[in-house]
Structures are given as structure tokens and as C-alpha cells.
Design a protein around this motif. Sequence first.
Motif, PDB file in Angstrom:
ATOM      1  N   VAL A 255       0.593  -1.270   0.121  1.00 25.87           N
ATOM      2  CA  VAL A 255      -0.152  -0.037   0.170  1.00 25.87           C
ATOM      3  C   VAL A 255       0.797   1.030   0.044  1.00 25.87           C
ATOM      4  N   GLY A 256       0.433   2.207  -0.690  1.00 26.71           N
ATOM      5  CA  GLY A 256       1.120   3.510  -0.624  1.00 26.71           C
ATOM      6  C   GLY A 256       0.336   4.785  -0.577  1.00 26.71           C
ATOM      7  N   LEU A 257       0.757   5.492   0.626  1.00 21.10           N
ATOM      8  CA  LEU A 257      -0.261   6.864   0.780  1.00 21.10           C
ATOM      9  C   LEU A 257       0.891   7.841   0.718  1.00 21.10           C
ATOM     10  N   ALA A 258       0.150   8.735  -0.534  1.00 20.46           N
ATOM     11  CA  ALA A 258       1.187   9.916  -0.511  1.00 20.46           C
ATOM     12  C   ALA A 258       0.972  10.876   0.548  1.00 20.46           C
ATOM     13  N   GLY A 259       1.792  11.939   0.498  1.00 20.71           N
ATOM     14  CA  GLY A 259       1.917  12.866   1.558  1.00 20.71           C
ATOM     15  C   GLY A 259       0.596  13.522   1.962  1.00 20.71           C
ATOM     16  N   SER A 260       0.320  13.734   3.265  1.00 18.13           N
ATOM     17  CA  SER A 260      -0.815  14.531   3.865  1.00 18.13           C
ATOM     18  C   SER A 260      -2.391  13.463   3.353  1.00 18.13           C
ATOM     19  N   THR A 261      -2.107  12.074   3.224  1.00 21.49           N
ATOM     20  CA  THR A 261      -3.408  11.416   3.089  1.00 21.49           C
ATOM     21  C   THR A 261      -3.941  11.156   4.818  1.00 21.49           C
ATOM     22  N   ALA A 262      -5.236  11.236   4.701  1.00 23.98           N
ATOM     23  CA  ALA A 262      -5.738  10.703   6.133  1.00 23.98           C
ATOM     24  C   ALA A 262      -6.871   9.722   5.887  1.00 23.98           C
ATOM     25  N   VAL A 263      -6.339   8.634   6.573  1.00 23.10           N
ATOM     26  CA  VAL A 263      -7.039   7.329   6.506  1.00 23.10           C
ATOM     27  C   VAL A 263      -7.797   7.370   7.994  1.00 23.10           C
ATOM     28  N   GLY A 264      -8.879   6.939   7.838  1.00 23.01           N
ATOM     29  CA  GLY A 264      -9.729   6.938   9.258  1.00 23.01           C
ATOM     30  C   GLY A 264      -9.420   5.511  10.025  1.00 23.01           C
ATOM     31  N   ASN A 265     -10.421   5.142  11.070  1.00 30.52           N
ATOM     32  CA  ASN A 265     -10.519   4.213  11.835  1.00 30.52           C
ATOM     33  C   ASN A 265     -10.903   2.929  11.182  1.00 30.52           C
ATOM     34  N   ASN A 266     -10.564   1.768  11.446  1.00 29.22           N
ATOM     35  CA  ASN A 266     -10.988   0.440  10.958  1.00 29.22           C
ATOM     36  C   ASN A 266     -11.267   0.414   9.660  1.00 29.22           C
ATOM     37  N   VAL A 267     -10.365   1.070   8.740  1.00 28.87           N
ATOM     38  CA  VAL A 267     -10.250   0.754   7.475  1.00 28.87           C
ATOM     39  C   VAL A 267      -9.328  -0.283   6.952  1.00 28.87           C
ATOM     40  N   ILE A 268      -9.737  -1.041   5.803  1.00 26.51           N
ATOM     41  CA  ILE A 268      -8.895  -1.805   5.230  1.00 26.51           C
ATOM     42  C   ILE A 268      -8.393  -1.536   3.989  1.00 26.51           C
ATOM     43  N   LEU A 269      -7.213  -1.206   3.634  1.00 27.08           N
ATOM     44  CA  LEU A 269      -6.614  -1.222   2.266  1.00 27.08           C
ATOM     45  C   LEU A 269      -5.748  -2.407   1.821  1.00 27.08           C
ATOM     46  N   ALA A 270      -6.486  -3.092   0.783  1.00 28.37           N
ATOM     47  CA  ALA A 270      -5.717  -4.586   0.614  1.00 28.37           C
ATOM     48  C   ALA A 270      -4.304  -4.268  -0.313  1.00 28.37           C
ATOM     49  N   GLY A 271      -3.745  -5.226  -0.604  1.00 23.95           N
ATOM     50  CA  GLY A 271      -2.586  -5.023  -1.188  1.00 23.95           C
ATOM     51  C   GLY A 271      -2.508  -4.370  -2.574  1.00 23.95           C
ATOM     52  N   GLN A 272      -1.386  -3.586  -2.400  1.00 20.99           N
ATOM     53  CA  GLN A 272      -0.851  -2.475  -3.805  1.00 20.99           C
ATOM     54  C   GLN A 272      -2.090  -1.549  -4.013  1.00 20.99           C
ATOM     55  N   VAL A 273      -2.871  -1.108  -2.782  1.00 26.94           N
ATOM     56  CA  VAL A 273      -3.820   0.124  -2.959  1.00 26.94           C
ATOM     57  C   VAL A 273      -2.987   1.250  -2.770  1.00 26.94           C
ATOM     58  N   GLY A 274      -3.191   2.162  -3.732  1.00 24.30           N
ATOM     59  CA  GLY A 274      -2.490   3.479  -3.856  1.00 24.30           C
ATOM     60  C   GLY A 274      -3.436   4.800  -3.556  1.00 24.30           C
ATOM     61  N   VAL A 275      -3.183   5.572  -2.803  1.00 28.27           N
ATOM     62  CA  VAL A 275      -3.977   6.792  -2.346  1.00 28.27           C
ATOM     63  C   VAL A 275      -3.241   8.024  -2.710  1.00 28.27           C
ATOM     64  N   ALA A 276      -3.926   8.817  -3.311  1.00 27.78           N
ATOM     65  CA  ALA A 276      -3.034  10.113  -3.657  1.00 27.78           C
ATOM     66  C   ALA A 276      -3.124  10.958  -2.499  1.00 27.78           C
ATOM     67  N   GLY A 277      -2.163  12.050  -2.860  1.00 26.60           N
ATOM     68  CA  GLY A 277      -2.031  13.105  -1.492  1.00 26.60           C
ATOM     69  C   GLY A 277      -3.366  13.847  -1.086  1.00 26.60           C
ATOM     70  N   HIS A 278      -3.467  14.270  -0.028  1.00 24.09           N
ATOM     71  CA  HIS A 278      -4.426  15.035   0.298  1.00 24.09           C
ATOM     72  C   HIS A 278      -5.919  14.529   0.226  1.00 24.09           C
ATOM     73  N   CYS A 279      -5.956  13.176   0.321  1.00 20.55           N
ATOM     74  CA  CYS A 279      -7.386  12.535   0.222  1.00 20.55           C
ATOM     75  C   CYS A 279      -7.744  11.991   1.548  1.00 20.55           C
ATOM     76  N   THR A 280      -8.852  11.795   1.762  1.00 23.40           N
ATOM     77  CA  THR A 280      -9.347  11.355   3.172  1.00 23.40           C
ATOM     78  C   THR A 280     -10.175   9.841   2.740  1.00 23.40           C
ATOM     79  N   VAL A 281      -9.752   8.945   3.268  1.00 23.48           N
ATOM     80  CA  VAL A 281     -10.742   7.473   3.292  1.00 23.48           C
ATOM     81  C   VAL A 281     -11.368   7.813   4.709  1.00 23.48           C
ATOM     82  N   GLY A 282     -12.688   7.546   4.563  1.00 24.05           N
ATOM     83  CA  GLY A 282     -13.449   7.277   5.795  1.00 24.05           C
ATOM     84  C   GLY A 282     -13.460   6.208   6.716  1.00 24.05           C
ATOM     85  N   ASP A 283     -14.017   6.291   7.869  1.00 24.07           N
ATOM     86  CA  ASP A 283     -14.059   5.362   8.721  1.00 24.07           C
ATOM     87  C   ASP A 283     -14.533   4.130   8.256  1.00 24.07           C
ATOM     88  N   GLY A 284     -13.978   2.917   8.463  1.00 26.11           N
ATOM     89  CA  GLY A 284     -14.730   1.572   8.041  1.00 26.11           C
ATOM     90  C   GLY A 284     -14.619   1.298   6.688  1.00 26.11           C
TER      91      GLY A 284
END
Length: 336
Positions: A255-284
Motif C-alpha cells: 500500500v502507498g499513501l502519498a503525503g498528507s493522506t488521512a485514513v480513518g479508523n477500522n479501514v482496510i486497504l488491501a494489497g497494492q492500493v494507492g492513495v493520492a495526496g491530500h485525500c481522505t478515506v473515511g472510517d470503516g
Amino acid sequence: MTLSALAERLGAHLTGDPEALVKGVAGIEEAGPGELTFVANPKYAAQARYTAAAAVLVEPEFPEIPAPTLRVANPYLAFARAIEIFYSAPAYVPGIHPTAVVAETARIGANAHIGAYAVIGEHVILGDDAVVLSHVVLYPHVRTGDRFFAHAHAVVREHCRLGDDVTLQNGAIVGADGFGFARQHGKEFAGRAWYKIRQSGAAVLEDSVEVQANACIDRASIGETRVGSGSKIDNLVQVGHGSTVGRDTLLCAQVGLAGSTAVGNNVILAGQVGVAGHCTVGDGAIATAQSGIPGDVAPGITVSGYPAIENRQWLRSVAIFNRLPEIVRQLKAKSE
């Protein structure tokens, strides 16, 4: 250990010979006489009918099979606890190896084990019952809580703070410089167009965080990078500078989180997920393997694909995509 004793230890209901002996654990495909196995995935349910295992951990509603069963609400968790019964991890006695380098200003908690060639920098505070194995490096001003466990070649950079019960697997890096560079324009900057931005902020790991092999939690340029309590970071994960990861979240391999990513509680990011910078992934939220997330993800939904969309929509889209050659042939036939 008898099946009856094992059932009691695991809080399971036994169906079968209570005096049968269990000597170890194994997966459903390999288990033989004297071994405990489990079924948590319906994919393997059929194999349970033919297993030679001494007993099988299953859910309470699982159908009867020839092998003895230990019925429990969460067979996978019970199997994890059974592994601990039959496998004894190495014990590390308190003490400092003579080849370790420990700064005079460092404060070492009670019962700490510091292995060969470990380096404990100036003003480090190491909590009680810590285990620091060979070639681990704690830079100056690092603070760890109690029961910190660092496997060989883990590194924690300056001013980073770790809570209680944090585990770093081999080669994990906490607090390396974030990837921050400012573009310099003009001919005078030829060959040095990128100006390095000082990464002045720390990385913070709260209680019961585990960072697995060769994963990197970068320090922030300003502020901090933070991983919430109970979260688990898999091998080769990249947490970019200034990112936040909530409580009890799983970041799976690569998994790759770019800078300033906000990932919430109880989140699951499976293999090789990529998240762009300054994005928010909500709880659960859940992102399935290899999803690419270029924007915010709402709490509680499952997303797939790139750009990531709601999972059911993605499944329908993939089904249509696979039929495109057929659809094209039908359209051509109609136009002729």
C-alpha cells in the motif's frame, strides 16, 4: 495436550474423543494425525470432510464431519491462539550486549534487552521490558513506551515517539525523511532544480501498532505523521509524510499513501492500493487489491478499480468490459 484441555483453553465446544491428543497445528491442506486445523473460509469447507487432522476448529453452525470439531464463534482467532500454545517464541533476557552502543544520556527502562551492535542515541527514552535486537538504531531523542520490540535492522529516526506495545519487524523504518522537494526555476539551477524541503516533523506511532518488514513511515515536513493505536502496517508499505492513519486500520502489503493522506479508523486497504495526496478515506472503508484512489472515499463503503468506484458498480463494469469484443461484433453485424 488432550482435546478436552485444548477446548477449555480456547473456549470451544468439543465434539469428539476428549482424550485424543493434539501435538501441533497445521493448515487444512497439510494437517495430519495429532494436528489441529481450522476452517474459516467456505472455500475449504469440503476439505474438512476428508482431513486427517486430530480436530478442526469450526463455527458453531458448521455441518458434522468425521473428524472431531472444536466449535467456536471465531475459528481463525481461536487458531491464532492455538499457535501460541504449541509454539514458544525466543525469550530475551534483560541486559545490554557488550557491543551495543548506548549513549550516556539515554534512559533505559527496567528489564530491557539490547542486542549486539544496537545503537541507542543521545537522550533516547526506552520504556520498561523493551527488546532491541541486533543492529537496531534509535536516533537521538526517540521515545518509546513499555514493551517496545524492535527486530534486527529496524530504525527509528530522531524525535519520533512510539507508544506501548509497539513492534517493528526487520528493516522497518520509522521517521525517514518525507519525499519533499521544491522546484527551482532558472538556468542557474541546472543540475540542482529540486530544493530539498527540511523534514522537521516527527512520526508518531500510538499503542499496539505493528510495522512489518521493510515498511516506511515517513516523518513530516511540518507537524507530524501519525499512526493510530492498534493499526497494523504490512511489508513494503509506504506512509507518506504528514499522513494520518486512524485506529485499528490495516494497510496491507505494498500500500502507498502519498503525503498528507488521512485514513480513518477500522479501514482496510488491501494489497497494492494507492492513495493520492491530500485525500481522505473515511472510517470503516475498504479498498480491494490494486485499487487506485484519486479522491475522497466515504465512510463504510467498499471501492475497487482505478479510479476507485463503489465495488458493486466496478464488478458490473468489469463484466461489461469482458463482453466488449462480443458487443462490438453484435453492433457491426447490425450495421451491415
